[in-house]
Scaffold this motif. Structure first.
Motif, PDB file in Angstrom:
ATOM      1  N   GLN A  65      28.678  31.497  37.513  1.00  0.00           N
ATOM      2  CA  GLN A  65      29.817  32.656  37.951  1.00  0.00           C
ATOM      3  C   GLN A  65      30.750  32.792  36.893  1.00  0.00           C
ATOM      4  O   GLN A  65      30.693  31.873  35.767  1.00  0.00           O
ATOM      5  CB  GLN A  65      30.475  31.608  38.993  1.00  0.00           C
ATOM      6  CG  GLN A  65      29.774  31.626  40.304  1.00  0.00           C
ATOM      7  CD  GLN A  65      30.394  31.043  41.485  1.00  0.00           C
ATOM      8  OE1 GLN A  65      31.071  29.951  41.467  1.00  0.00           O
ATOM      9  NE2 GLN A  65      30.312  31.797  42.722  1.00  0.00           N
ATOM     10  N   TYR A  66      31.835  33.620  37.028  1.00  0.00           N
ATOM     11  CA  TYR A  66      32.844  33.962  35.972  1.00  0.00           C
ATOM     12  C   TYR A  66      34.075  33.111  36.671  1.00  0.00           C
ATOM     13  O   TYR A  66      34.179  32.827  37.845  1.00  0.00           O
ATOM     14  CB  TYR A  66      33.144  35.472  36.028  1.00  0.00           C
ATOM     15  CG  TYR A  66      31.907  36.256  35.226  1.00  0.00           C
ATOM     16  CD1 TYR A  66      31.921  35.897  33.935  1.00  0.00           C
ATOM     17  CD2 TYR A  66      30.881  36.880  35.754  1.00  0.00           C
ATOM     18  CE1 TYR A  66      30.981  36.628  33.064  1.00  0.00           C
ATOM     19  CE2 TYR A  66      30.036  37.281  35.263  1.00  0.00           C
ATOM     20  CZ  TYR A  66      30.016  37.513  33.768  1.00  0.00           C
ATOM     21  OH  TYR A  66      29.124  38.072  32.937  1.00  0.00           O
ATOM     22  N   GLN A  81      36.074  33.667  39.716  1.00  0.00           N
ATOM     23  CA  GLN A  81      35.473  33.477  40.978  1.00  0.00           C
ATOM     24  C   GLN A  81      35.649  32.013  41.633  1.00  0.00           C
ATOM     25  O   GLN A  81      35.418  31.599  42.415  1.00  0.00           O
ATOM     26  CB  GLN A  81      33.973  33.658  41.021  1.00  0.00           C
ATOM     27  CG  GLN A  81      33.508  34.910  40.972  1.00  0.00           C
ATOM     28  CD  GLN A  81      32.103  35.288  40.399  1.00  0.00           C
ATOM     29  OE1 GLN A  81      31.537  35.154  39.432  1.00  0.00           O
ATOM     30  NE2 GLN A  81      31.313  35.490  41.252  1.00  0.00           N
ATOM     31  N   LEU A  82      36.200  31.203  40.681  1.00  0.00           N
ATOM     32  CA  LEU A  82      36.622  29.964  40.984  1.00  0.00           C
ATOM     33  C   LEU A  82      38.187  29.822  41.405  1.00  0.00           C
ATOM     34  O   LEU A  82      38.958  30.457  41.036  1.00  0.00           O
ATOM     35  CB  LEU A  82      36.354  29.028  39.692  1.00  0.00           C
ATOM     36  CG  LEU A  82      35.037  28.240  39.650  1.00  0.00           C
ATOM     37  CD1 LEU A  82      33.702  29.442  39.708  1.00  0.00           C
ATOM     38  CD2 LEU A  82      34.945  27.469  38.194  1.00  0.00           C
TER      39      LEU A  82
END
Lengths: 271, 252
Positions: free
Chosen positions: B127-128, B131-132
Motif C-alpha cells: 500500500q501507499y 492509505q494508512l
C-alpha cells in the motif's frame, strides 16, 4: 459488508458520475452552440463561403483529403515527437545541472528565458538557412519551444522537495546521488508532467510553424499550399486536425502520468 | 549496564544566540531515555547534532566508545513528522535505509518483510502511505527507524501527532515491542505523562540557552503495571517534573 455500506458506496458512485457529467456538459454544450451558430451564419448565406466555409464543407474537405492529411500528419508528428524527446532529455540534464551547481543556474537561467522570448516565426527561417529544408530545423524549433516548461517544472520540483525528507536520508548516511534519486526526482515528477503537458501541445504547433517557413512536407506545408489556393475549407480541416492531435497528445501525457504516478489516484485511508 | 551513546559538553549557537549549552546525556543499552522540555528549548537542535546532521560548536558525540561527531548514518533518527515518502509503497519506505546502505532493493525488501507482523503492519506492504491511518504510518516510520539502526535510535516526538486514544494504545504497543527487540532509545517529548509512562530515565532540558537541569530515574520496572499512570508514584513523578520545569515553562 452490510446493506447500509453498499448503499453509501452506490450513492458515492452516483455522485461521482454526476460530477463528471456536470464537469464536461458546459464545454460540450458550448461547442455545439458554436458549431450551430457557425452553421447558421454560413449555410444561411449571412457570411459568404469564400470568407468562412461552412462546417459541412470543412468535413467534406477533411474526408476527401484524408490520405494527404494523414501523410503530412505523420511527418509533423515525427518531427514533434523527436523534438519533444530531445527537449525532455535536454530539460532533464539542464535542470539537474542547474539544481546541483549554483553557478550553472546563474549562467543558464537567463539564457533559457531569452530563448523563450525569441519569436519562433522569426527564428524558423534562420534555422532553415542554417540547417536546410529537411527535418533538422523543424526538430530544433520543437526542442526550443518544448524544453523550457519541462526544465522550469523540474527545477521548481527539485527546489520544493521536503527538506525534512532530505534530512532523513542524510541521517541514514545517503550520498548526494541517493538523495537525488530517492527524494528530489520523485518529488519533481508532478511538476515534470505538468510541464510535459504544456510542451506536448507546443510540440505540434512548433513543428507546423517551422514547416510553414520552409519545407516540402508536413501539415505546415499543406497549410501554406491550401492557403495559397484559397481553399479555406481545407485550411479549417487542417486546423481542426491539429487541435485533435494536440488534445490526443495531452491525453497521452495524462495516461502516462497515471501509469508512472499511481499513488496520486489513491484515496485517503482507502483500505 | 554499558553506555552505548553519550553526548559530552555539547554547545551550539546560531549567530549570537546560544541554543543549547554544555549538554551531557548518556544512553545505556536497552534503555528508554526521554528528553523533556518545552517547545523551542533546543531539543531538536541536540538531536540534529547527535544524529550527525549538524556539528556542535563544542563537545562530542560518542557511540559505542567511538567518536561520531558530525557523521550521519551511524545512529537512526526518526524526525518529527512520519516522513513516509508518498510515492513509495510501505515496503519500499521501510526498507529504504537498507537500500541506502547499498543493499539491493529485493534483498532489502526480503529483510524488512518479516518485521511487518511484529510492527502491526501485516498486509500493508504494497500500500501507499496515503492509505494508512496516522497510527499505522507512525509504526511504519518506527520500523524504518529500527531497520536503519544498529541498536540505537533517536525519536523526535514520535507520537505527538496522534490523538489521545491512539497515543495510549501506541504507548502500550511500544513498551511491549521494546521487550522483544534490541533497541536503545533516546526520545524527545513535551508530554509529561508520555515521558513517565515510557522512560527509564528523564532528562529535563530547561532555560535559555537550554541546559540539562535535572535527571529523574523512574523506578517502576518494565514491563509496567497497566494502571501505573493512575498510581500515587506516577503523580509524585509528575509533580516533581512540573516543579522542575517551573511555572514559566508552559508558555503562559
Amino acid at each position: 459488508m452490510n446493506s447500509g455500506d453498499s448503499g453509501f458506496i452506490r450513492k458515492g458512485k452516483q455522485a461521482e458520475e454526476d460530477s463528471s457529467f456536470q464537469k464536461h456538459a458546459p464545454a460540450v454544450i458550448n461547442m455545439i452552440v458554436i458549431v450551430l451558430i457557425w452553421m447558421g451564419l454560413t449555410e444561411g448565406g449571412i457570411v459568404p463561403g469564400y470568407m468562412l466555409p461552412s462546417p459541412v464543407a470543412v468535413v467534406k474537405a477533411f474526408v476527401t483529403d484524408f490520405p494527404t492529411l494523414m501523410y503530412h500528419s505523420s511527418v509533423s508528428l515525427l518531427e514533434a515527437a523527436l523534438g519533444l524527446l530531445i527537449g525532455i532529455a535536454l530539460a532533464i540534464v539542464m535542470a539537474i545541472l542547474m539544481d546541483r551547481f549554483r553557478t550553472c543556474y546563474r549562467a543558464l537561467y537567463p539564457v533559457m528565458v531569452i530563448t523563450q522570448t525569441i519569436p519562433t516565426v522569426a527564428i524558423a527561417p534562420i534555422l532553415v538557412l542554417w540547417m536546410g529544408f529537411g527535418m533538422a530545423p523543424k526538430i530544433t524549433l520543437v526542442v526550443i519551444s518544448t524544453f523550457f516548461p519541462i526544465a522550469v517544472g523540474l527545477l521548481d520540483g527539485f527546489a520544493e522537495a521536503d527538506k525534512d525528507a532530505i534530512d532523513l536520508l542524510r541521517s541514514m548516511g545517503a550520498t548526494r546521488k541517493q538523495i537525488f534519486l530517492q527524494i528530489k526526482f520523485p518529488s519533481a515528477l508532478g511538476q515534470f508532467f505538468s510541464g510535459l503537458k504544456i510542451s506536448a501541445s507546443y510540440s505540434v504547433v512548433g513543428a507546423v510553424v517551422a514547416e510553414w517557413l520552409g519545407g516540402f512536407k508536413g501539415l505546415g506545408v499543406y497549410m501554406t499550399r491550401v492557403r495559397k489556393a484559397y481553399s479555406f475549407d481545407k485550411m479549417f480541416a487542417v486546423i481542426i486536425l491539429i487541435v485533435i492531435i494536440s488534445l490526443l497528445l495531452i491525453a497521452l501525457v495524462n495516461l502516462l502520468r497515471r501509469a508512472v504516478m499511481p499513488w496520486e489516484h489513491i484515496r485517503e485511508h482507502e483500505k | 549496564m554499558d553506555t552505548v551513546l553519550s553526548a559530552e559538553h555539547i554547545t551550539r549557537s546560531y549567530g549570537s544566540r546560544t541554543i543549547i549549552s554544555d549538554i551531557n546525556v548518556h544512553l545505556d543499552r536497552h534503555e528508554i531515555v526521554c528528553l523533556l522540555g518545552v517547545s523551542g528549548v533546543g531539543k531538536t537542535t541536540l538531536f540534529h547534532i547527535l544524529s550527525g546532521l549538524n556539528m556542535p560548536d563544542e563537545g562530542k558525540v560518542v557511540l559505542n566508545g567511538r567518536e561520531i561527531t558530525g557523521q550521519p548514518g551511524k545512529i537512526s533518527y526518526m524526525l518529527q513528522k512520519d516522513l513516509m515518502l508518498p510515492y513509495k509503497r510501505i515496503i519500499d519506505n521501510v526498507s529504504l535505509p537498507l537500500q541506502i546502505r547499498g543493499m539491493k532493493k529485493k534483498q532489502a525488501e526480503e529483510k524488512a518483510a518479516p518485521y511487518f507482523e511484529q510492527f502491526g503492519l501485516a498486509g500493508t506492504e504494497d500500500q501507499y502511505p496515503a492509505q494508512l491511518s496516522g497510527g499505522m504510518r507512525q509504526r511504519a516510520a518506527l520500523l524504518r527507524t529500527y531497520l536503519s539502526s544498529e541498536g540505537v535510535a533517536l525519536l523526535d516526538e514520535p507520537f505527538s501527532a496522534l490523538d489521545t486514544i491512539t497515543k495510549s494504545a501506541i504507548h502500550e504497543w511500544y513498551l511491549d515491542l521494546m521487550q522483544k527487540i534490541e533497541l536503545s532509545t533516546l526520545f524527545i517529548t513535551h508530554d509529561i505523562d508520555e515521558a513517565i509512562i515510557l522512560s527509564d530515565r528523564i532528562y529535563i532540558l530547561c532555560g535559555k540557552p537550554g541546559r540539562i537541569t535535572d535527571e529523574i530515574v523512574i523506578a517502576e520496572k518494565r514491563p509496567r503495571r497497566k494502571d501505573f499512570s493512575l498510581t500515587g508514584e506516577f503523580l509524585e513523578y509528575k509533580k516533581k517534573i512540573i516543579s522542575d520545569l517551573g511555572p514559566g515553562s508552559f508558555g503562559i
